[in-house]
Design an enzyme around this catalytic site. Structure first.
Site, PDB file in Angstrom:
ATOM      1  N   LEU A 130       0.787  -1.094   0.065  1.00  0.00           N
ATOM      2  CA  LEU A 130      -0.055   0.046  -0.077  1.00  0.00           C
ATOM      3  C   LEU A 130       0.891   1.290   0.018  1.00  0.00           C
ATOM      4  O   LEU A 130       1.964   1.284   0.413  1.00  0.00           O
ATOM      5  CB  LEU A 130      -0.891   0.024   1.304  1.00  0.00           C
ATOM      6  CG  LEU A 130      -1.968  -1.128   1.322  1.00  0.00           C
ATOM      7  CD1 LEU A 130      -2.610  -0.879   2.688  1.00  0.00           C
ATOM      8  CD2 LEU A 130      -2.895  -1.195   0.412  1.00  0.00           C
ATOM      9  N   ASP A 131       0.479   2.283  -0.632  1.00  0.00           N
ATOM     10  CA  ASP A 131       1.159   3.375  -0.837  1.00  0.00           C
ATOM     11  C   ASP A 131       1.334   3.903   0.830  1.00  0.00           C
ATOM     12  O   ASP A 131       0.253   3.709   1.653  1.00  0.00           O
ATOM     13  CB  ASP A 131       0.496   4.652  -1.471  1.00  0.00           C
ATOM     14  CG  ASP A 131       0.437   4.503  -2.759  1.00  0.00           C
ATOM     15  OD1 ASP A 131       1.072   3.602  -3.484  1.00  0.00           O
ATOM     16  OD2 ASP A 131      -0.522   5.033  -3.647  1.00  0.00           O
ATOM     17  N   ARG A 132       2.317   4.904   0.983  1.00  0.00           N
ATOM     18  CA  ARG A 132       2.459   5.240   2.649  1.00  0.00           C
ATOM     19  C   ARG A 132       1.308   5.909   3.160  1.00  0.00           C
ATOM     20  O   ARG A 132       1.108   5.742   4.200  1.00  0.00           O
ATOM     21  CB  ARG A 132       3.701   6.247   2.406  1.00  0.00           C
ATOM     22  CG  ARG A 132       3.986   6.809   3.927  1.00  0.00           C
ATOM     23  CD  ARG A 132       5.120   7.832   3.905  1.00  0.00           C
ATOM     24  NE  ARG A 132       4.708   9.129   2.967  1.00  0.00           N
ATOM     25  CZ  ARG A 132       5.117  10.146   2.640  1.00  0.00           C
ATOM     26  NH1 ARG A 132       6.712  10.190   2.901  1.00  0.00           N
ATOM     27  NH2 ARG A 132       4.935  11.023   2.136  1.00  0.00           N
ATOM     28  N   THR A 134      -1.915   5.753   2.083  1.00  0.00           N
ATOM     29  CA  THR A 134      -3.057   4.892   2.055  1.00  0.00           C
ATOM     30  C   THR A 134      -2.889   3.892   3.179  1.00  0.00           C
ATOM     31  O   THR A 134      -2.096   3.141   3.558  1.00  0.00           O
ATOM     32  CB  THR A 134      -2.955   3.859   0.800  1.00  0.00           C
ATOM     33  OG1 THR A 134      -3.093   4.886  -0.542  1.00  0.00           O
ATOM     34  CG2 THR A 134      -4.231   3.071   0.740  1.00  0.00           C
ATOM     35  N   ARG A 231      -5.294   5.576  -7.897  1.00  0.00           N
ATOM     36  CA  ARG A 231      -5.445   7.181  -7.910  1.00  0.00           C
ATOM     37  C   ARG A 231      -5.068   7.735  -9.311  1.00  0.00           C
ATOM     38  O   ARG A 231      -5.631   8.803  -9.813  1.00  0.00           O
ATOM     39  CB  ARG A 231      -4.234   7.424  -6.914  1.00  0.00           C
ATOM     40  CG  ARG A 231      -4.304   7.059  -5.398  1.00  0.00           C
ATOM     41  CD  ARG A 231      -3.013   7.174  -4.944  1.00  0.00           C
ATOM     42  NE  ARG A 231      -2.388   8.738  -4.474  1.00  0.00           N
ATOM     43  CZ  ARG A 231      -1.187   8.979  -4.124  1.00  0.00           C
ATOM     44  NH1 ARG A 231      -0.479   7.870  -3.986  1.00  0.00           N
ATOM     45  NH2 ARG A 231      -0.839  10.138  -4.149  1.00  0.00           N
TER      46      ARG A 231
END
Length: 299
Positions: A130-132, A134, A231
């Site tokens: 997961l993105d930082r 998110t 995104r």
């Protein structure tokens, strides 16, 4: 060490090309991630496909920054655990594994001794990321066999990954599929885009969860898992994620990050065969943003 790419190496990944000269692929990946490998004078990702004639320069000195003794481990919640795997609920702001600019304070370091598996020693057990900024659920393996099985299930699209995303505006239909290849943007290389010279297949499904005056809460399901896929795809259809500092409008609804939460993770257990179906409620900052969005006046 310097080497020139020959025709027989063209098209291979950079880490694969360097695995032989450096002794192992994992060492090559560490050096690339640390910025010690340059291709024609530029730092690139380990998945970079080399071209004939490119010059690769390697600084083989591996430097490891020692974490500060009082450094707090990354926070997380265990949503599901058994002897074979974990499902972790990651808060926003936590990086999953060490990478350039994030040497310490990562999730895998907080999970040290509890997870294992995979070829990359800096991200043991990690099946997907997961993105930082998110938040939400991700599955982590506890040994090599389980890691291989979960990776295979992910590639066969047998792991359900559902997200909640608050987006600007309202899509014209209650549900839809975005089937648009993604890659690094032609002009802004740090951004993923459909305007790319390096397209990779990407498919995202969505349905409206809740219609609000100026925004819409979507339930989004990933079919593929490209970097920044949700995104970038939602921006591409004109409905960027609320608060997204890269693909949308920063600060919308009082947010300091994008309104994107991995709310559900479901799969067949690779060892027991049981169905694992885990859900995560919206964290407080996203719940507050949703209340603000509900109170907005329509245009």
């Amino acid at each position: 060490m310097d080497l020139r790419i020959g025709p027989e190496q063209a098209g291979q990944r950079l880490d694969s090309v360097l695995a032989g000269p450096l002794g192992s692929r994992s060492r090559a990946q560490r050096l690339i991630d640390a910025g010690h490998v340059l291709v024609d004078g530029v730092a690139v990702a380990k998945r970079h496909r080399v071209k004939t004639g490119e010059r690769v320069s390697v600084d083989e000195r591996e430097t490891r920054a020692a974490p500060a003794p009082d450094l707090e481990p990354a926070p997380f919640r265990v949503a599901y655990e058994d002897p074979y795997l974990l499902v972790v609920d990651k808060p926003a702001g936590v990086v999953v594994h060490p990478a350039r600019g994030h040497a310490t304070g990562t999730l895998v370091q907080a999970l040290a001794g509890r997870v294992a598996g995979g070829q990359a020693p800096e991200r043991p057990g990690i099946v997907h990321r997961l993105d930082r900024d998110t938040s939400g659920l991700l599955v982590v393996a506890r040994d090599e066999a389980v890691h291989r099985a979960l990776k295979a299930a992910l590639q066969r699209r047998e792991i359900t990954r559902e997200y909640l995303a608050l987006v600007e505006g309202r899509p014209p239909s209650r549900s839809g599929t975005i089937d648009a290849p993604l890659g690094r943007d032609r002009r802004v290389r740090t951004v993923m885009s459909i305007d790319t010279d390096e397209p990779r297949a990407a498919v995202t499904h969505f349905e409206i969860e809740r219609a609000l005056p100026r925004t819409t809460l979507l339930r989004v399901r990933l079919q593929t898992g490209r970097t920044h896929q949700i995104r970038a795809h939602l921006k591409a259809i004109g409905h960027p994620v609320v608060g997204d500092p890269v693909y949308g409008t920063p600060g919308r609804c009082g947010l300091h990050r994008q309104f994107l939460h991995a709310a559900r993770l479901a799969f067949t257990h690779p060892i027991t065969g049981a169905r694992v179906d885990v859900r995560s409620p919206l964290p407080a900052d996203l719940e507050a943003a949703l209340q603000l969005a509900a109170a907005e006046h329509g245009s």
